[in-house]
Write a protein that holds these residues in place. Structure first.
Motif, PDB file in Angstrom:
ATOM      1  N   SER A   1      36.652  49.517  46.204  1.00  0.00           N
ATOM      2  CA  SER A   1      36.069  48.229  46.714  1.00  0.00           C
ATOM      3  C   SER A   1      36.995  47.156  46.052  1.00  0.00           C
ATOM      4  O   SER A   1      37.840  47.399  45.319  1.00  0.00           O
ATOM      5  N   PHE A   2      36.688  46.096  46.455  1.00  0.00           N
ATOM      6  CA  PHE A   2      37.561  44.824  46.238  1.00  0.00           C
ATOM      7  C   PHE A   2      37.437  44.392  44.791  1.00  0.00           C
ATOM      8  O   PHE A   2      38.090  43.598  44.134  1.00  0.00           O
ATOM      9  N   GLY A   3      36.281  44.826  44.347  1.00  0.00           N
ATOM     10  CA  GLY A   3      35.986  44.347  42.721  1.00  0.00           C
ATOM     11  C   GLY A   3      35.373  43.039  42.683  1.00  0.00           C
ATOM     12  O   GLY A   3      35.344  42.219  41.757  1.00  0.00           O
ATOM     13  N   VAL A   4      34.838  42.372  43.692  1.00  0.00           N
ATOM     14  CA  VAL A   4      34.048  41.181  43.926  1.00  0.00           C
ATOM     15  C   VAL A   4      32.985  41.154  42.727  1.00  0.00           C
ATOM     16  O   VAL A   4      32.909  40.189  42.158  1.00  0.00           O
ATOM     17  N   CYS A   5      32.035  41.803  42.885  1.00  0.00           N
ATOM     18  CA  CYS A   5      30.776  41.724  42.033  1.00  0.00           C
ATOM     19  C   CYS A   5      31.288  41.905  40.583  1.00  0.00           C
ATOM     20  O   CYS A   5      30.638  41.091  39.798  1.00  0.00           O
ATOM     21  N   THR A   6      32.296  43.065  40.152  1.00  0.00           N
ATOM     22  CA  THR A   6      32.623  42.919  38.926  1.00  0.00           C
ATOM     23  C   THR A   6      33.371  41.429  38.550  1.00  0.00           C
ATOM     24  O   THR A   6      32.968  40.859  37.271  1.00  0.00           O
ATOM     25  N   TYR A   7      34.102  41.017  39.270  1.00  0.00           N
ATOM     26  CA  TYR A   7      34.734  39.750  39.072  1.00  0.00           C
ATOM     27  C   TYR A   7      33.526  38.612  38.787  1.00  0.00           C
ATOM     28  O   TYR A   7      33.589  37.695  37.750  1.00  0.00           O
ATOM     29  N   LEU A   8      32.693  38.694  39.677  1.00  0.00           N
ATOM     30  CA  LEU A   8      31.705  37.525  39.534  1.00  0.00           C
ATOM     31  C   LEU A   8      30.724  37.625  38.390  1.00  0.00           C
ATOM     32  O   LEU A   8      30.284  36.913  37.722  1.00  0.00           O
ATOM     33  N   GLY A   9      30.511  38.978  38.093  1.00  0.00           N
ATOM     34  CA  GLY A   9      29.811  39.457  36.909  1.00  0.00           C
ATOM     35  C   GLY A   9      30.280  39.113  35.479  1.00  0.00           C
ATOM     36  O   GLY A   9      29.626  38.567  34.584  1.00  0.00           O
ATOM     37  N   ASP A  10      31.509  39.198  35.420  1.00  0.00           N
ATOM     38  CA  ASP A  10      32.378  38.935  34.111  1.00  0.00           C
ATOM     39  C   ASP A  10      32.531  37.156  34.249  1.00  0.00           C
ATOM     40  O   ASP A  10      32.232  36.848  33.247  1.00  0.00           O
ATOM     41  N   ARG A  11      32.655  36.678  35.279  1.00  0.00           N
ATOM     42  CA  ARG A  11      32.887  35.220  35.388  1.00  0.00           C
ATOM     43  C   ARG A  11      31.438  34.685  34.742  1.00  0.00           C
ATOM     44  O   ARG A  11      31.604  33.480  34.133  1.00  0.00           O
ATOM     45  N   PHE A  12      30.477  34.806  35.429  1.00  0.00           N
ATOM     46  CA  PHE A  12      29.212  34.141  35.334  1.00  0.00           C
ATOM     47  C   PHE A  12      28.322  34.946  34.268  1.00  0.00           C
ATOM     48  O   PHE A  12      27.149  34.396  34.102  1.00  0.00           O
TER      49      PHE A  12
ATOM     50  N   ALA B   1      36.244  36.859  49.496  1.00  0.00           N
ATOM     51  CA  ALA B   1      36.497  37.047  48.347  1.00  0.00           C
ATOM     52  C   ALA B   1      37.497  37.745  47.705  1.00  0.00           C
ATOM     53  O   ALA B   1      38.325  37.901  47.029  1.00  0.00           O
ATOM     54  N   GLY B   2      37.335  39.178  48.551  1.00  0.00           N
ATOM     55  CA  GLY B   2      38.005  40.137  47.947  1.00  0.00           C
ATOM     56  C   GLY B   2      39.465  40.142  48.658  1.00  0.00           C
ATOM     57  O   GLY B   2      40.315  40.600  47.692  1.00  0.00           O
ATOM     58  N   ILE B   3      39.598  39.547  49.581  1.00  0.00           N
ATOM     59  CA  ILE B   3      41.041  39.105  50.011  1.00  0.00           C
ATOM     60  C   ILE B   3      41.716  38.192  49.160  1.00  0.00           C
ATOM     61  O   ILE B   3      42.889  38.517  48.517  1.00  0.00           O
ATOM     62  N   VAL B   4      41.001  37.245  48.801  1.00  0.00           N
ATOM     63  CA  VAL B   4      41.648  36.270  47.935  1.00  0.00           C
ATOM     64  C   VAL B   4      41.825  36.836  46.587  1.00  0.00           C
ATOM     65  O   VAL B   4      42.833  36.625  45.733  1.00  0.00           O
ATOM     66  N   LEU B   5      40.788  37.852  45.954  1.00  0.00           N
ATOM     67  CA  LEU B   5      41.247  38.354  44.629  1.00  0.00           C
ATOM     68  C   LEU B   5      42.470  39.336  44.833  1.00  0.00           C
ATOM     69  O   LEU B   5      43.282  39.300  43.760  1.00  0.00           O
ATOM     70  N   ASP B   6      42.486  39.951  45.924  1.00  0.00           N
ATOM     71  CA  ASP B   6      43.731  40.857  46.096  1.00  0.00           C
ATOM     72  C   ASP B   6      44.877  40.240  45.765  1.00  0.00           C
ATOM     73  O   ASP B   6      45.831  40.609  45.422  1.00  0.00           O
ATOM     74  N   ILE B   7      45.002  39.139  46.741  1.00  0.00           N
ATOM     75  CA  ILE B   7      46.407  38.079  46.845  1.00  0.00           C
ATOM     76  C   ILE B   7      46.499  37.788  45.494  1.00  0.00           C
ATOM     77  O   ILE B   7      47.825  37.606  44.572  1.00  0.00           O
ATOM     78  N   ARG B   8      45.284  37.084  44.711  1.00  0.00           N
ATOM     79  CA  ARG B   8      45.458  36.704  43.167  1.00  0.00           C
ATOM     80  C   ARG B   8      46.354  37.848  42.450  1.00  0.00           C
ATOM     81  O   ARG B   8      47.028  37.530  41.784  1.00  0.00           O
ATOM     82  N   ASN B   9      45.750  38.946  42.424  1.00  0.00           N
ATOM     83  CA  ASN B   9      46.437  39.994  41.584  1.00  0.00           C
ATOM     84  C   ASN B   9      47.574  40.140  42.199  1.00  0.00           C
ATOM     85  O   ASN B   9      48.591  40.541  41.206  1.00  0.00           O
ATOM     86  N   TYR B  10      48.029  40.322  43.319  1.00  0.00           N
ATOM     87  CA  TYR B  10      49.484  40.446  43.772  1.00  0.00           C
ATOM     88  C   TYR B  10      50.519  39.354  43.116  1.00  0.00           C
ATOM     89  O   TYR B  10      51.461  39.953  42.648  1.00  0.00           O
ATOM     90  N   VAL B  11      49.905  38.181  43.040  1.00  0.00           N
ATOM     91  CA  VAL B  11      50.631  37.165  42.618  1.00  0.00           C
ATOM     92  C   VAL B  11      50.835  37.170  41.128  1.00  0.00           C
ATOM     93  O   VAL B  11      52.187  37.107  40.385  1.00  0.00           O
ATOM     94  N   LYS B  12      49.917  37.566  40.349  1.00  0.00           N
ATOM     95  CA  LYS B  12      49.757  37.742  39.033  1.00  0.00           C
ATOM     96  C   LYS B  12      51.044  39.049  38.684  1.00  0.00           C
ATOM     97  O   LYS B  12      51.692  38.721  37.576  1.00  0.00           O
ATOM     98  N   ARG B  13      50.959  40.257  39.431  1.00  0.00           N
ATOM     99  CA  ARG B  13      51.785  41.141  39.181  1.00  0.00           C
ATOM    100  C   ARG B  13      53.246  40.718  39.581  1.00  0.00           C
ATOM    101  O   ARG B  13      54.206  41.210  38.769  1.00  0.00           O
TER     102      ARG B  13
END
Length: 73
Positions: free
Chosen positions: A13-24, A53-65
């Motif tokens: 999965s994209f990890g959207v729920c995990t990201y939102l859970g950690d964030r909030f 949100a999954g696509i945005v998080l994936d692009i964000r992780n790609y830019v960080k790498r």
């Protein structure tokens, strides 16, 4: 069998729920239930948000790498 299905979706999965859970600081299970129940009530609109949100998080992780590779040079 059910555990294999759950493991598959958690791994790919994209990890959207995990990201939102950690964030909030909210339980991941509550966020998943929110997406499930709200998708039934809102006729799939939260699923569109989830995929976006999954696509945005994936692009964000790609830019960080990419940035870390460039700074390693």
């Amino acid at each position: 069998m059910l555990q294999r299905i759950i493991t598959f979706f958690e791994r790919y999965s994209f990890g959207v729920c995990t990201y939102l859970g950690d964030r909030f600081n909210v339980s991941i299970a509550k966020i998943r239930l929110f997406f499930i129940y709200s998708s039934f009530l809102a006729v799939g609109f939260p699923l569109i948000f989830y995929f976006f949100a999954g696509i945005v998080l994936d692009i964000r992780n790609y830019v960080k790498r990419t940035r870390t590779r460039l700074t390693d040079l």
